[in-house]
Design an enzyme around this catalytic site. Structure first.
Site, PDB file in Angstrom:
ATOM      1  N   SER A 238       3.868  -6.677  50.555  1.00 35.87           N
ATOM      2  CA  SER A 238       3.108  -5.562  51.112  1.00 35.87           C
ATOM      3  C   SER A 238       2.025  -5.944  52.096  1.00 35.87           C
ATOM      4  CB  SER A 238       2.489  -4.736  49.974  1.00 35.87           C
ATOM      5  OG  SER A 238       3.497  -4.079  49.242  1.00 35.87           O
TER       6      SER A 238
ATOM      7  N   SER B 288       3.374  -2.136  51.550  1.00 35.89           N
ATOM      8  CA  SER B 288       2.617  -0.930  51.285  1.00 35.89           C
ATOM      9  C   SER B 288       1.267  -0.866  51.991  1.00 35.89           C
ATOM     10  CB  SER B 288       2.409  -0.779  49.776  1.00 35.89           C
ATOM     11  OG  SER B 288       1.639  -1.847  49.246  1.00 35.89           O
TER      12      SER B 288
ATOM     13  N   LYS C 284      -7.708  -0.746  51.896  1.00 39.82           N
ATOM     14  CA  LYS C 284      -6.460  -0.108  51.496  1.00 39.82           C
ATOM     15  C   LYS C 284      -6.746   0.800  50.303  1.00 39.82           C
ATOM     16  CE  LYS C 284      -1.787  -1.343  49.880  1.00 39.82           C
ATOM     17  NZ  LYS C 284      -0.878  -2.475  49.579  1.00 39.82           N
TER      18      LYS C 284
END
Length: 474
Positions: free
Chosen positions: A176, A152, A76
Site C-alpha cells: 500500500s 491503499s 493517511k
C-alpha cells in the site's frame, strides 16, 4: 511563497528555508492549502482538513529543530490518529468518530515540527490496491485522471504527485505504499517490520505484515521522515535491528558494488512494459558498476497466496466484530462495502489451528528469503505486473470479490512478499511509458537494511535526475 516556488522544493529543501528564516511555516502552509483548494476537487486526494490545528502548529514551529520543521504534511486516514480528530479508515461509519489517542508515529511527526493540515483518502480499511471508497469516492491519478492513484495510500500519493505536499504519511500491509508510489511516479519505501512502532496501544497489525512510513518525491525526504518515525517504544513485542547511523546520512553514501538479483516475472507473467522497465533499471545499476544476475528465490507461490488470504480474511472478520462491539449493535448487510463483507465472511469460519498453520507458512518465507539474501544484496522486480489500472477495475462494490482477488494477484504479485518476510522494499520511479505513465521498479533488501536501499536509490536518483520522481507540479 507562490505555489510554483513551493513546488520546486522537496520537504528537506523547505525545511532548510524555514531553518534559514527565509520563509515562515505559515507561508508554506498557505501554499499547500492553496494547492489543495485548487487541485483537490479534481483529484479527491484530501478528504479532511485540519486548518485551525495546522495554523496553531505552524505558529509555534522551532525553525531548524529538525530537517523537516515547518513543512506541511498530510496523514493517511487509516490506522493512525490525532486525539479528538476523526479517523474514518475509509469507512462512512467512522467519518465523525474521534480518535481516543494520538498515535506514536503522529506524535513523533508533530514533535519534529511537521505541520499536519489534513487527511488523505484510502480504500475502506485499506483492503484494495485502488483508492475507490464508497464513503469518499475515488482518488484520481494526477498523471491520467482516468486511472487509479493506487492503494491503499492513494490519496497520499496523489497529493505528493500533484505537488500539494512534497511528502505524505502512508502505510503498507500488502503493497500500500509501493503500489501508489509506482502508479504516481514517486519514491515509496516500506520499512522493515517493527521499524516504526504501531503504538501507543496497538502492538502490530496483520500479524506484523503492516507497517507505516511515507510516500515522497525525493530519497532524502524518505530518509529524514524515517529518522523521525523509527525506533522502538516501551511495550513493543519486537523491534527492528537498530541502524548504524541516521538514515539521512545514508543518502549520498557509496553503496559499494552490490550483488543484484533480477526477476522479470513471478508465477504471474508481467506485462511487457513492466518487464522492460525492470530490465532498464537493471542496466542502470550495471552502469553504476553493480553486478546483476537473473534469478529468483524459490517458494510455493500458491501456498503463500492461500496463507496471506487466510490472514487477511480472518483479520477482517475480527475487525467487523470489533466494529459491531463499538457500535453496540450488529452490522447490517450493505453497511460496509461488498468486498469488505465478502472477505470477512470468508475468514469467519477459519479454525484457529488453520490460522496457526497459515502463519507458519508466512514466517517460513522469511527464512527462505534470509537464505536468499546471503547471496544477494538487492532483489529487483517490477513493482506492479501491469501498467497503472483504470478506475473501476478494482471497484470494491462494482466487481465481485472473487474477480477482485484475482485482479489483485495479477496486478501486484511481488508486493506482499516484503510484508510476509518483513524485509524493506522501495519503489524506484525511474521509468515512464510512451504515453507518460509511471512504470515502477521495486528493490527489496535484507531484513533491517533500509540503509542499503537508501544508498542505492539515492545513487540512481543522482544519476538520472531527469527521470526521477516527475510530478505534475514540474
Amino acid at each position: 511563497m507562490d505555489w510554483a516556488s513551493y513546488a520546486q522544493h522537496d520537504a528537506v529543501g523547505l525545511g532548510e528555508l524555514v531553518a534559514r528564516r527565509e520563509v515562515h511555516p505559515r507561508e508554506l502552509l498557505d501554499a499547500a492549502r492553496d494547492a489543495a483548494d485548487r487541485l483537490n476537487p479534481e483529484l479527491n486526494a484530501v478528504v479532511a482538513r485540519l486548518d485551525d490545528r495546522a495554523e496553531r502548529a505552524a505558529d509555534v514551529v522551532d525553525p531548524g529543530a529538525s530537517p523537516l520543521a515547518g513543512v506541511p504534511y498530510l496523514l493517511k486516514d487509516l490506522g493512525v490518529g490525532i486525539e479528538g480528530v476523526p479517523t474514518s479508515h475509509g469507512c462512512g461509519l467512522f467519518r465523525d468518530t474521534p480518535m481516543p489517542e494520538t498515535s506514536t508515529a503522529v506524535a513523533r511527526s508533530k514533535a519534529a515540527g511537521l505541520v499536519i493540515f489534513g487527511k488523505t483518502n484510502t480504500p475502506e480499511f485499506g483492503l484494495s490496491l485502488s483508492t475507490e471508497p464508497r464513503a469518499f469516492g475515488p482518488t484520481r491519478n494526477p498523471h491520467d485522471l482516468r486511472r487509479s492513484a493506487g492503494g491503499s495510500s492513494g490519496g497520499s500519493a496523489a497529493a505528493v504527485a500533484s505537488g500539494i505536499v512534497p511528502a505524505a504519511h502512508a502505510s503498507d500491509g500488502g503493497g500500500s505504499i509501493r503500489c501508489p508510489a509506482s502508479v504516481c511516479g514517486l519514491f515509496g519505501l516500506k520499512p522493515t517490520r517493527a521499524r516504526v512502532p504501531m503504538g501507543p496501544t496497538a502492538a502490530e497489525a496483520w500479524n506484523g505484515m503492516a507497517t507505516m512510513h511515507a510516500i515522497t518525491r525525493s530519497v532524502r525526504d524518505s530518509a529524514a521522515l524515517l529518522d523521525v518515525a523509527a525506533g522502538p517504544e516501551p511495550g513493543d513485542p519486537y523491534a527492528a535491528p537498530p541502524p548504524d547511523r541516521p538514515y539521512l546520512d545514508e543518502v549520498g553514501r557509496d553503496p559499494g558494488t552490490l550483488r543484484i538479483a533480477l526477476t522479470r516475472d513471478g508465477d504471474v507473467p508481467s506485462d511487457g512494459a513492466c518487464r522492460a522497465a525492470v530490465e532498464r533499471v537493471a542496466r542502470m545499476c550495471e552502469d553504476l558498476v553493480h553486478r546483476v544476475e537473473e534469478t529468483a528465490p524459490a517458494f510455493d507461490h500458491d501456498a503463500l497466496r492461500t496463507a496471506l488470504l487466510t490472514l487477511v480474511t480472518v483479520h477482517s472478520a475480527a475487525q467487523l466484530d470489533q466494529i459491531a462491539e463499538l457500535l453496540g449493535r450488529e452490522l447490517q448487510p450493505g453497511e460496509l462495502e461488498a468486498f469488505t463483507e465478502a472477505l470477512a465472511a470468508q475468514g469467519r469460519p477459519v479454525p484457529g489451528t488453520e490460522m496457526v498453520r497459515m502463519r507458519d507458512t508466512i514466517l517460513g518465507l522469511g527464512r527462505r528469503f534470509g537464505r536468499f539474501f546471503q547471496g544477494f544484496d538487492i532483489w529487483l522486480t517490477p513493482t506492479l505486473a501491469q501498467p497503472p489500472a483504470k478506475l473501476g477495475w478494482l471497484d470494491p462494490d462494482g466487481v465481485d470479490a472473487e474477480t477482485l482477488l484475482t485482479r489483485h494477484t495479477l496486478y501486484g504479485p511481488f508486493l506482499p512478499l516484503a510484508n510476509a518476510t518483513g524485509c524493506p522494499a522501495a519503489n524506484l520511479p525511474l521509468v515512464w511509458s510512451e504515453d507518460g505513465l509511471p512504470l515502477g521498479v521495486m528493490a527489496m533488501a535484507p531484513f533491517g537494511r533500509e540503509d542499503r536501499l537508501l544508498r542505492l536509490a539515492a545513487q540512481l536518483e543522482a544519476a538520472h535526475p531527469d527521470a526521477w520522481g516527475i510530478t505534475t507540479a514540474q
